[in-house]
Design a protein around this motif. Structure first.
Motif, mmCIF file in Angstrom:
data_model
loop_
_atom_site.group_PDB
_atom_site.id
_atom_site.type_symbol
_atom_site.label_atom_id
_atom_site.label_comp_id
_atom_site.label_asym_id
_atom_site.label_seq_id
_atom_site.Cartn_x
_atom_site.Cartn_y
_atom_site.Cartn_z
ATOM 1 N N THR A 42 6.029 5.929 1.785
ATOM 2 C CA THR A 42 6.169 5.060 0.607
ATOM 3 C C THR A 42 6.776 5.863 -0.541
ATOM 4 N N PRO A 48 0.803 -1.225 0.000
ATOM 5 C CA PRO A 48 0.000 0.000 0.000
ATOM 6 C C PRO A 48 0.838 1.279 0.000
ATOM 7 N N ASN A 58 -3.054 2.599 -4.715
ATOM 8 C CA ASN A 58 -2.752 1.176 -4.559
ATOM 9 C C ASN A 58 -3.082 0.405 -5.836
ATOM 10 N N VAL A 66 1.393 4.410 1.778
ATOM 11 C CA VAL A 66 1.202 5.018 3.091
ATOM 12 C C VAL A 66 2.302 6.061 3.278
ATOM 13 N N ARG A 67 2.242 6.780 4.363
ATOM 14 C CA ARG A 67 3.266 7.782 4.651
ATOM 15 C C ARG A 67 4.662 7.158 4.543
ATOM 16 N N ALA A 81 -4.422 5.509 -0.504
ATOM 17 C CA ALA A 81 -4.984 4.221 -0.918
ATOM 18 C C ALA A 81 -5.467 4.240 -2.365
ATOM 19 N N ASP A 132 -1.145 8.853 3.675
ATOM 20 C CA ASP A 132 -1.677 7.657 3.031
ATOM 21 C C ASP A 132 -2.344 8.029 1.707
#
Length: 189
Positions: free
Chosen positions: A117, A112, A144, A114-115, A141, A139
């Motif tokens: 990534t 995913p 994704n 998220v913070r 999503a 985040d």
């Protein structure tokens, strides 16, 4: 006892093979506020990791601008064609360039956004990632399975948080911050 230690280590490695990086699969980005260490994820995005490591080891990311930075979303950089603030910077074209290497195929995964990534930037074509990448502030999503996850920040997220935000409608940054130097590997302690 030594066998149990090895067995435990093997079980831990098997339990999380998707996110395990190899020993040298790190990028260190020097920002004006300090270093950012990114653990690359070659098991889920081998071609993208190889590309980032190649460009970094050749010094192509040094002095490249964070040209698109959106509060609460992400900071984008990596335009080695138009984003080098020491040579050839073009404010009207930054964000549209790439390296002289071919585009990469999508390497989508279940990892995913998220913070912290790190993902590969691309156009509408899923197979158009090349040199640009972004670091998530929060985040996301909705990304994704749509963008390639290539790594995660393991230290220095506080420095990422200090990157100058864009004021334009698409996060364009005037007088942007830059990656001063990008190296492959962890920083020396």
């Amino acid at each position: 006892m030594k066998f149990l230690s090895y067995a435990f280590a093997a079980l831990v490695a098997l339990a999380s093979p998707v996110l395990a990086a190899d020993g040298n699969d790190y990028l260190t980005i020097q920002l004006k506020s300090g270093p950012v260490v990114i653990e690359l994820l070659p098991k889920i995005a081998p071609k993208s990791v190889e590309r980032l490591e190649k460009l970094a080891s050749e010094g192509k990311y040094d002095n490249v601008a964070f040209h698109r930075v959106i509060e609460g979303f992400m900071a984008q950089t990596g335009d080695v064609q138009y984003g080098n603030m020491k040579k050839g910077y073009d404010a009207s074209r930054v964000g549209t360039g790439s390296s002289d290497l071919p585009n990469l195929p999508a390497e989508f995964s279940k990892t995913p956004f998220v913070r912290g990534t790190v993902g590969m930037a691309r156009t509408q074509d899923p197979n158009s990632a090349n040199s640009q990448f972004f670091i998530m502030f929060g985040d996301g999503a909705f990304l994704n399975g749509q963008y390639t996850v290539v790594g995660k920040v393991v230290s220095g997220m506080d420095n990422v948080d200090k990157i100058k935000r864009g004021q334009g409608s698409n996060g364009e940054v005037s007088d942007p911050d830059r990656m001063i130097k990008v190296t492959v590997g962890r920083p020396a302690k």
